[in-house]
Design a protein around this motif. Structure first.
Motif, PDB file in Angstrom:
ATOM      1  N   GLU A 167      15.926  22.448  17.141  1.00  0.00           N
ATOM      2  CA  GLU A 167      15.298  20.525  17.284  1.00  0.00           C
ATOM      3  C   GLU A 167      16.422  19.804  17.574  1.00  0.00           C
ATOM      4  OE1 GLU A 167      12.438  20.643  18.625  1.00  0.00           O
ATOM      5  OE2 GLU A 167      10.953  21.512  18.069  1.00  0.00           O
ATOM      6  N   ILE A 206      16.873  17.298  20.915  1.00  0.00           N
ATOM      7  CA  ILE A 206      17.366  16.282  20.425  1.00  0.00           C
ATOM      8  C   ILE A 206      18.604  15.869  21.576  1.00  0.00           C
ATOM      9  CG2 ILE A 206      17.267  14.236  18.872  1.00  0.00           C
ATOM     10  CD1 ILE A 206      15.151  15.547  17.596  1.00  0.00           C
ATOM     11  N   MET A 210      13.288  13.289  30.133  1.00  0.00           N
ATOM     12  CA  MET A 210      11.556  13.617  30.163  1.00  0.00           C
ATOM     13  C   MET A 210      10.996  15.110  30.370  1.00  0.00           C
ATOM     14  SD  MET A 210       9.058  11.715  28.461  1.00  0.00           S
ATOM     15  CE  MET A 210       8.333  12.180  27.532  1.00  0.00           C
ATOM     16  N   ARG A 211      11.599  15.151  31.864  1.00  0.00           N
ATOM     17  CA  ARG A 211      10.934  16.661  31.880  1.00  0.00           C
ATOM     18  C   ARG A 211      11.701  17.584  30.973  1.00  0.00           C
ATOM     19  NH1 ARG A 211      10.487  19.245  37.914  1.00  0.00           N
ATOM     20  NH2 ARG A 211       9.078  19.734  37.810  1.00  0.00           N
ATOM     21  N   MET A 228      12.504  17.456  28.017  1.00  0.00           N
ATOM     22  CA  MET A 228      11.645  17.791  26.189  1.00  0.00           C
ATOM     23  C   MET A 228      10.010  17.948  26.746  1.00  0.00           C
ATOM     24  SD  MET A 228      13.386  15.904  23.800  1.00  0.00           S
ATOM     25  CE  MET A 228      12.579  15.716  22.910  1.00  0.00           C
ATOM     26  N   ILE A 229       9.514  17.702  27.615  1.00  0.00           N
ATOM     27  CA  ILE A 229       8.245  18.305  27.969  1.00  0.00           C
ATOM     28  C   ILE A 229       8.199  20.119  27.363  1.00  0.00           C
ATOM     29  CG2 ILE A 229       6.403  18.798  29.124  1.00  0.00           C
ATOM     30  CD1 ILE A 229       7.212  15.615  29.979  1.00  0.00           C
ATOM     31  N   GLN A 253       9.803  20.825  24.128  1.00  0.00           N
ATOM     32  CA  GLN A 253       8.647  21.307  23.190  1.00  0.00           C
ATOM     33  C   GLN A 253       7.330  22.247  23.371  1.00  0.00           C
ATOM     34  OE1 GLN A 253       9.090  19.688  20.307  1.00  0.00           O
ATOM     35  NE2 GLN A 253      10.861  18.951  21.462  1.00  0.00           N
ATOM     36  N   ILE A 254       7.103  22.724  24.796  1.00  0.00           N
ATOM     37  CA  ILE A 254       6.799  23.716  25.015  1.00  0.00           C
ATOM     38  C   ILE A 254       7.132  25.276  24.246  1.00  0.00           C
ATOM     39  CG2 ILE A 254       5.553  25.236  26.257  1.00  0.00           C
ATOM     40  CD1 ILE A 254       4.901  22.954  28.108  1.00  0.00           C
ATOM     41  N   GLY A 283       7.260  24.454  19.978  1.00  0.00           N
ATOM     42  CA  GLY A 283       5.858  24.636  19.566  1.00  0.00           C
ATOM     43  C   GLY A 283       5.835  26.866  19.916  1.00  0.00           C
ATOM     44  N   LEU A 284       6.867  27.641  20.585  1.00  0.00           N
ATOM     45  CA  LEU A 284       6.055  28.920  20.758  1.00  0.00           C
ATOM     46  C   LEU A 284       6.263  29.120  19.700  1.00  0.00           C
ATOM     47  CD1 LEU A 284       5.197  29.349  24.833  1.00  0.00           C
ATOM     48  CD2 LEU A 284       3.757  29.406  23.263  1.00  0.00           C
ATOM     49  N   LEU A 326       8.135  27.928  17.253  1.00  0.00           N
ATOM     50  CA  LEU A 326       7.313  28.575  15.788  1.00  0.00           C
ATOM     51  C   LEU A 326       6.422  28.792  15.457  1.00  0.00           C
ATOM     52  CD1 LEU A 326       8.070  26.480  13.657  1.00  0.00           C
ATOM     53  CD2 LEU A 326       6.538  24.132  14.084  1.00  0.00           C
TER      54      LEU A 326
END
Lengths: 507, 123
Positions: free
Chosen positions: A144, A148, A167-168, A170-171, A174-175, A178-179, A181
Motif C-alpha cells: 500500500e 501511494i 485516479m484510475r 488507484m482504483i 485498490q481492487i 482488496g483481493l 488482503l
C-alpha cells in the motif's frame, strides 16, 4: 563481528528510507533532491555489501526484528536473490529519476517539487521491505505504501490528465489490494500465522491431509489475482496505457521498471516461502498464470500495433512483457522461474530508457506523441534516437542484448520441463509475439529515422549537445545501454546467481 | 441452515459488505461513491479479521489483574485491524485529494465524463 553488523543493513535501509522521506517532505526541492540521491546511493552500496557477504556466506539469513521470536515477532529474511534484485531495482530507480529530472523540473509546480523526492524515498523503502520481509502482513502494508508513493510520483506532472490517470491507477490498485488482503486474512484464518515459514509449514500439512482444500485454493487464487491486477497482467492491463501515457517520463519509467516488478517479486516470494511450489503447482494457479501470461504477451503486442500515440504503444508493450514474466512463471520448474526473473531484470533495464528517450523525441517534435509528428525525431535528438533504438532492439530480442537471452531462456524452459502441453504453445506465443514486437518497434524506429521536411534537423547541432539537463539524461541512457549489453553478453554469471538465489529461497 | 448462518454471522455480514463495496468500487461512475465502496470493502475485511480473533465470553487484550492468558481474546487480529485502518485512511485521504483536483479541472465527479473530456483533449 562484521557479519553481525552486515545483516542489519536491510533494516537500516528501510528505516533510513522512511526517515529520508520525512526529511525530504520539509526541505526545499534542491535539498530534497540531494538527500534522495544520497539515500538511493547509500542503499545501493549497502545492498552490494550484503550481496558480497551473502555470496561468501552461502546460506539464507533470518533477521529477527525487536525482541519477539517467531511465531510472534516480525522478521526479515534474505539470501542472494533479495540483495541482487534490490541492487538492480535501486539502480533502475536512481537512473530513471536522474534521467527524468529535467522533465520533472520543467513540469512540476514550484513549491511542491520536494514531494516527488519524498515519494521516491518511500518507493525505496517499499522495495527493500517487500523484497526482504518474512511477514505477509508487513508485505501488505508496504504494498500500500508503494501504491501511494507511485500515485504521488504519477501526479508530479500536475496536469488534469495525469491526475485522472493516477485516479484510475488507484482504483485498479485498490481492487487488487482488496483481493490480496482478503487472501491474506483467509490464509491467516486457516493457518493462524503471519510469518512465511510458519504459514508454509501449516499450508503443506493441511494440503497433505486434504483439510481446508477449498479455502486454501481460494486464498492462493485471491493473492495471485490481487497481485496480478496490481502488476498489470492481462486482462487487468487497461489502466497501463492511460497511466503511462499521461505520466512524466520519470514516473512512467519508475512504474514500469520498478513498481510493477515489485508485486511480481512479492508473489514469487509467497509462492516459494508461503505456499511452497508443490502446493502452488498442485492448486492449478500456475496453469491459469500461464494462460493469462501467454494471452497477455499477444494481446499487449496487438494493442500496441493499433496505437497512434507512441507512449500508449510503449505502455501496451509493457503489458506484453509482463505477460512474458507470468508465462515463464506458469511454465514452472527451476528453468521457468529463472527465465521469469531474467525477463523481469531485462524489462526493468529496457523500459525506463524507452520512456526517457521518448520524452526527448516528443520534445523535439512539438511535444506531440503521434507517429506522424515524430518523423525525423532521431535526427533532431540523436542520443535519444540511439537510446530508443537500442531499447527497441532489446525488446525485439536481438542477439547480444538482454531481450535475446530472455526469449532463449523461456524457450529452453518450455522445452526442458514439459514437452507437449506447454512447450508448443510457448514457442508459438514467443514466435508470434516477436513478430508483433518487430512490427511496431521497427515501424517506430523507421519513422523516427526518416528525415522530415517540415521539422528538419539542425545540421550544426553537435550530436551530444549536453545542455539544459542533457548530461543527466545522457548518463541514464548510457548506463541503461551498458546494462542491457552487459546482461546480454555476460548472462551466465547472472543466471548462475539467480539459480543460487532461488535455491536459497527453498526451490 | 439458519443455525449455521447465525453461528458465523460476522463472516456472512463481512462477505455481503465486501461484495457491496467491491461492486461499488468497480462499477459506480461517481468517484465519491467509488471511495465509499472502497471504505465499505475495507471495513468488511476488518470485521472478518476481528471476528477471527474474537472468542465468545473472553475479555479485551488489556492486562487485567487476576486474568490468565486463556481469559483474553486473540490480540493479533485486533492489531492487524488497527494497521489496516491506518492504511485505509491514508488511501482514502489520497483518493479524496485526487477527486478535489479532478473536480476543479473537469467540474464533474463522473469518471466517464472525465475520460470523454480527456479523449476530446487528445484529439
Amino acid at each position: 563481528m562484521i557479519s553481525s553488523f552486515v545483516v542489519n543493513f536491510p533494516l537500516f535501509c528501510i528505516v533510513a528510507s522512511l526517515l529520508c522521506a520525512v526529511v525530504c517532505s520539509v526541505l526545499v526541492s534542491h535539498a530534497a533532491e540531494k538527500v534522495c540521491w544520497g539515500l538511493l546511493m547509500a542503499v545501493l552500496a549497502a545492498n552490494i555489501t550484503l550481496l558480497v557477504y551473502q555470496i561468501q556466506n552461502g546460506e539464507s539469513v533470518t533477521f529477527m526484528m525487536g525482541h519477539f521470536p517467531a511465531p510472534w515477532g516480525n522478521e526479515l529474511r534474505f539470501g542472494i536473490l533479495e540483495p541482487m534484485i534490490a541492487i538492480l531495482l535501486g539502480l533502475v530507480l536512481l537512473l530513471t529519476a536522474i534521467g527524468g529530472r529535467m522533465h520533472y523540473f520543467a513540469q512540476a509546480q514550484t513549491g511542491h517539487r520536494s514531494v516527488y523526492f519524498t515519494m521516491l524515498c518511500l518507493l525505496q523503502a517499499s522495495t527493500m521491505a517487500m523484497l526482504f520481509t518474512n511477514d505477509i502482513f508487513t508485505g501488505y502494508v508496504f504494498i500500500e505504501i508503494a501504491t501511494i508513493a507511485t500515485c504521488g510520483v504519477l501526479v508530479s506532472r500536475n496536469t488534469p490528465g495525469s491526475i485522472a490517470a493516477a485516479m484510475r491507477y488507484m482504483i485498479f490498485s485498490q481492487i487488487g489490494s482488496g483481493l490480496f488482503l482478503l487472501g491474506v486474512i483467509l490464509l491467516y484464518g486457516i493457518t493462524g500465522h503471519l510469518l512465511l515459514p510458519n504459514i508454509c509449514a501449516a499450508v503443506q500439512q493441511l494440503w497433505a491431509t486434504g483439510e481446508y482444500h477449498l479455502p486454501l485454493t481460494a486464498a492462493i487464487s485471491l493473492i495471485t489475482v490481487g497481485l496480478a491486477i496490481k502488476s498489470g497482467l492481462f486482462p487487468f492491463h487497461f489502466w497501463m496505457a492511460d497511466t503511462y501515457g499521461s505520466a512524466s517520463p520519470g514516473a512512467a519509467g519508475v512504474m514500469s521498471g520498478v513498481v510493477s516488478k515489485l508485486y511480481i517479486l512479492f508473489l514469487l516470494k509467497l509462492i516459494f516461502c508461503a505456499f511452497g511450489t508443490e502446493v502452488y503447482y498442485d492448486s492449478g494457479a500456475q496453469n491459469v498464470m500461464f494462460v493469462f501470461g501467454a494471452a497477455g504477451a499477444l494481446v499487449g503486442s496487438v494493442s500496441a500495433i493499433h496505437q497512434r500515440d507512441i507512449n500508449r504503444m510503449t505502455a501496451y508493450s509493457s503489458a506484453s512483457q509482463i505477460g512474458y514474466i507470468y508465462m515463464a512463471l506458469g511454465i514452472g520448474g527451476q528453468a521457468g522461474v529463472i527465465a521469469a526473473l531474467f525477463q523481469l531484470i531485462a524489462h526493468a533495464i529496457t523500459k525506463p530508457p524507452l520512456f526517457l528517450s521518448l520524452a526527448r523525441l516528443r520534445d523535439v517534435s512539438g511535444n506531440s506523441p503521434y507517429f506522424a509528428d515524430l518523423q525525423g525525431a532521431a535526427h533532431r535528438d540523436r542520443l535519444a534516437g540511439i537510446s530508443f533504438t537500442l531499447g527497441a532492439m532489446s525488446m525485439v530480442g536481438l542477439p547480444t542484448m538482454a531481450g535475446f537471452i530472455v526469449k532463449l531462456q523461456i524457450a529452453s524452459a518450455a522445452v526442458s520441463t514439459d514437452i507437449g502441453l506447454k512447450a508448443i504453445p510457448t514457442l508459438i506465443v514467443l514466435a508470434l509475439s516477436t513478430v508483433l514486437n518487430t512490427v511496431y518497434f521497427l515501424r517506430t524506429v523507421l519513422r523516427i529515422y526518416t528525415p522530415s521536411e517540415t521539422h528538419p534537423a539542425d545540421p550544426k547541432a553537435p550530436w551530444w549537445s549536453p545542455k539544459g539537463g542533457r548530461v543527466s539524461a545522457t548518463l541514464a541512457y548510457a548506463a541503461f545501454a551498458a546494462m542491457n549489453f552487459g546482461f546480454g553478453l555476460f548472462s551466465q554469471p547472472v543466471l548462475a546467481l539467480l539459480e543460487r538465489g532461488i535455491g536459497m529461497l527453498g526451490f | 441452515m439458519l443455525d449455521q448462518i447465525l453461528a458465523c454471522l460476522p463472516e456472512v455480514v463481512a462477505v455481503l459488505l465486501y461484495a457491496i463495496g467491491f461492486m461499488l468500487l468497480l462499477l459506480h461512475k461517481n468517484l465519491i461513491k467509488k471511495i465509499i465502496g472502497l471504505n465499505i470493502m475495507d471495513t468488511s475485511m476488518y470485521l472478518f479479521l476481528a471476528s477471527m480473533g474474537y472468542i465468545q465470553g473472553n475479555i479485551a487484550p488489556i492486562l487485567t489483574e487476576g486474568a490468565t492468558v486463556a481469559d483474553y481474546i486473540n490480540p493479533i487480529p485486533s492489531g492487524l485491524v488497527l494497521t489496516g485502518i491506518v492504511v485505509s485512511v491514508s488511501t482514502t485521504a489520497l483518493m479524496l485529494a485526487l477527486v478535489i483536483r479532478l473536480y476543479r479541472a473537469y467540474h464533474t465527479l463522473n469518471l466517464d465524463e472525465i475520460y470523454i473530456e480527456i479523449q476530446r483533449g487528445r484529439r
